[in-house]
Design a protein around this motif. Structure first.
Motif, PDB file in Angstrom:
ATOM      1  N   UNK A 148      -2.684  11.119  -4.804  1.00  0.00           N
ATOM      2  CA  UNK A 148      -1.739   9.894  -5.208  1.00  0.00           C
ATOM      3  C   UNK A 148      -1.806  10.577  -7.380  1.00  0.00           C
ATOM      4  N   UNK A 149      -0.855  11.349  -7.770  1.00  0.00           N
ATOM      5  CA  UNK A 149      -0.529  12.258  -8.888  1.00  0.00           C
ATOM      6  C   UNK A 149      -1.278  10.648 -10.319  1.00  0.00           C
ATOM      7  N   UNK A 180      -0.546   3.266   2.643  1.00  0.00           N
ATOM      8  CA  UNK A 180       1.042   3.803   3.396  1.00  0.00           C
ATOM      9  C   UNK A 180       2.301   2.940   2.964  1.00  0.00           C
ATOM     10  N   UNK A 181       2.763   4.332   3.346  1.00  0.00           N
ATOM     11  CA  UNK A 181       4.184   3.770   2.726  1.00  0.00           C
ATOM     12  C   UNK A 181       4.720   3.633   3.839  1.00  0.00           C
ATOM     13  N   UNK A 182       5.438   1.597   3.789  1.00  0.00           N
ATOM     14  CA  UNK A 182       6.811   1.826   5.379  1.00  0.00           C
ATOM     15  C   UNK A 182       7.879   1.725   4.550  1.00  0.00           C
ATOM     16  N   UNK A 201       1.035   4.358 -10.682  1.00  0.00           N
ATOM     17  CA  UNK A 201       0.767   5.627  -9.877  1.00  0.00           C
ATOM     18  C   UNK A 201       1.076   6.504  -8.371  1.00  0.00           C
ATOM     19  N   UNK A 202       0.502   4.973  -7.650  1.00  0.00           N
ATOM     20  CA  UNK A 202       0.821   4.438  -6.131  1.00  0.00           C
ATOM     21  C   UNK A 202       2.688   4.552  -5.645  1.00  0.00           C
ATOM     22  N   UNK A 206       5.072   7.308  -4.188  1.00  0.00           N
ATOM     23  CA  UNK A 206       5.679   6.301  -2.877  1.00  0.00           C
ATOM     24  C   UNK A 206       7.965   6.323  -3.295  1.00  0.00           C
ATOM     25  N   UNK A 207       8.146   6.221  -4.361  1.00  0.00           N
ATOM     26  CA  UNK A 207       9.269   5.987  -4.404  1.00  0.00           C
ATOM     27  C   UNK A 207       9.851   7.767  -4.545  1.00  0.00           C
ATOM     28  N   UNK A 208       8.853   8.573  -5.193  1.00  0.00           N
ATOM     29  CA  UNK A 208       9.764   9.756  -5.203  1.00  0.00           C
ATOM     30  C   UNK A 208       9.001  10.419  -3.862  1.00  0.00           C
ATOM     31  N   UNK A 209       8.279  10.431  -3.020  1.00  0.00           N
ATOM     32  CA  UNK A 209       7.966  10.927  -1.878  1.00  0.00           C
ATOM     33  C   UNK A 209       9.370  10.385  -0.706  1.00  0.00           C
TER      34      UNK A 209
END
Length: 280
Positions: A148-149, A180-182, A201-202, A206-209
């Motif tokens: 996580x950046x 985890x991103x679902x 940050x997370x 998540x939104x960017x990834x």
């Protein structure tokens, strides 16, 4: 329903019927013919609570450790006593010598807070270990966060969290802090361990990834128990900005932060104690 998330280990229970509360976290994720365990708690409650809730952990096919602290990893030993037929997904830094700096009579003391099992111990039991640093696809629509950046100016890692190297103690950068991103039709569901590198940050990562702006739900520890009030309020403002529908804050979030969230976010808050479920 694509996935069902059940809280197996958490700091609190409601009407217990034999369920045990424990400082720690473990979430069971079921769906798409997969049984995935995210964290294992301290090991005193995991097997008991799973049995009481009718969950057969001998059928778990994947275990993911959010980071290398004891309250998320010590249940791995009891789990391996009933099955080793799973893939373990973990960041290599989870095996560092993690310590917490606490006040002592003669100055700071360093309390071990890491895993008790080494990588070699786990491999000797026959578990397939997958060391990951980048985002990794676990199951349909479900990925790990990768590292996580640290991108904003109000979330920092607690300075009491350290690693010991050859007698020296350094700040633990907690690169192993995985979430985890679902991806669901309702938006992202973000499943957290302790959010040591910051929940905002997370969420931004998540939104960017994933390319998905909408965050439907977050569940897990937010690590705000010792956060200053301004950080808690900035976090809540971001939750409002992102329009999060469901927030299952638990474990290390802290009473002050949870109380503020219930006051300012109202119906978005959902209880997250042992036995609580979220279907997405």
């Amino acid at each position: 329903m694509a996935y069902k998330i059940t809280t197996l280990v958490e700091n609190s229970v409601a009407t217990s019927f034999g369920l045990l509360a424990e400082h720690g976290q473990s979430l069971l994720i079921e769906g798409h013919d997969r049984i995935i365990l995210f964290d294992t708690g301290q090991g005193n409650a995991l097997l008991n609570n799973a049995k009481k809730l009718g969950k057969d952990l001998s059928k778990v096919d994947t275990v993911i450790l959010s980071h290398g602290h004891y309250d998320h990893t010590l249940g791995l030993g009891p789990l391996m006593d009933i099955t080793t037929s799973f893939e373990l997904i973990v960041h290599p830094d989870a095996f560092q010598n993690k310590v917490a700096m606490v006040p002592g009579a003669d100055g700071p003391e360093f309390k071990p807070i890491g895993m008790q099992l080494s990588l070699e111990d786990i491999k000797k039991r026959g578990v397939k270990v997958n060391l990951v640093t980048q985002s990794y696809k676990v199951a349909p629509g479900l990925i790990t966060s990768g590292e996580i950046p640290m991108a904003n100016d109000f979330e920092q890692i607690e300075p009491i969290l350290m690693v010991g190297n050859n007698g020296d103690k350094d700040l633990d950068l907690l690169a192993d802090d995985l979430s985890l991103f679902l991806e669901t039709d309702k938006g992202l569901v973000v499943i957290l361990g302790c959010a040591h590198r910051g929940i905002i940050n997370i969420l931004d990562h998540a939104r960017k990834l994933t390319g998905m702006d909408s965050v439907h739900a977050i569940i897990g520890g937010l690590h705000l128990e010792r956060a200053p009030d301004d950080r808690i309020l900035k976090t809540i403002d971001k939750f409002k900005e992102y329009g999060i529908s469901k927030i299952g804050a638990s474990h290390c979030t802290g009473i002050r932060a949870i109380a503020a969230m219930y006051k300012l976010l109202g119906d978005a808050m959902m209880p997250n104690f042992v036995g609580a479920t979220l279907s997405v």
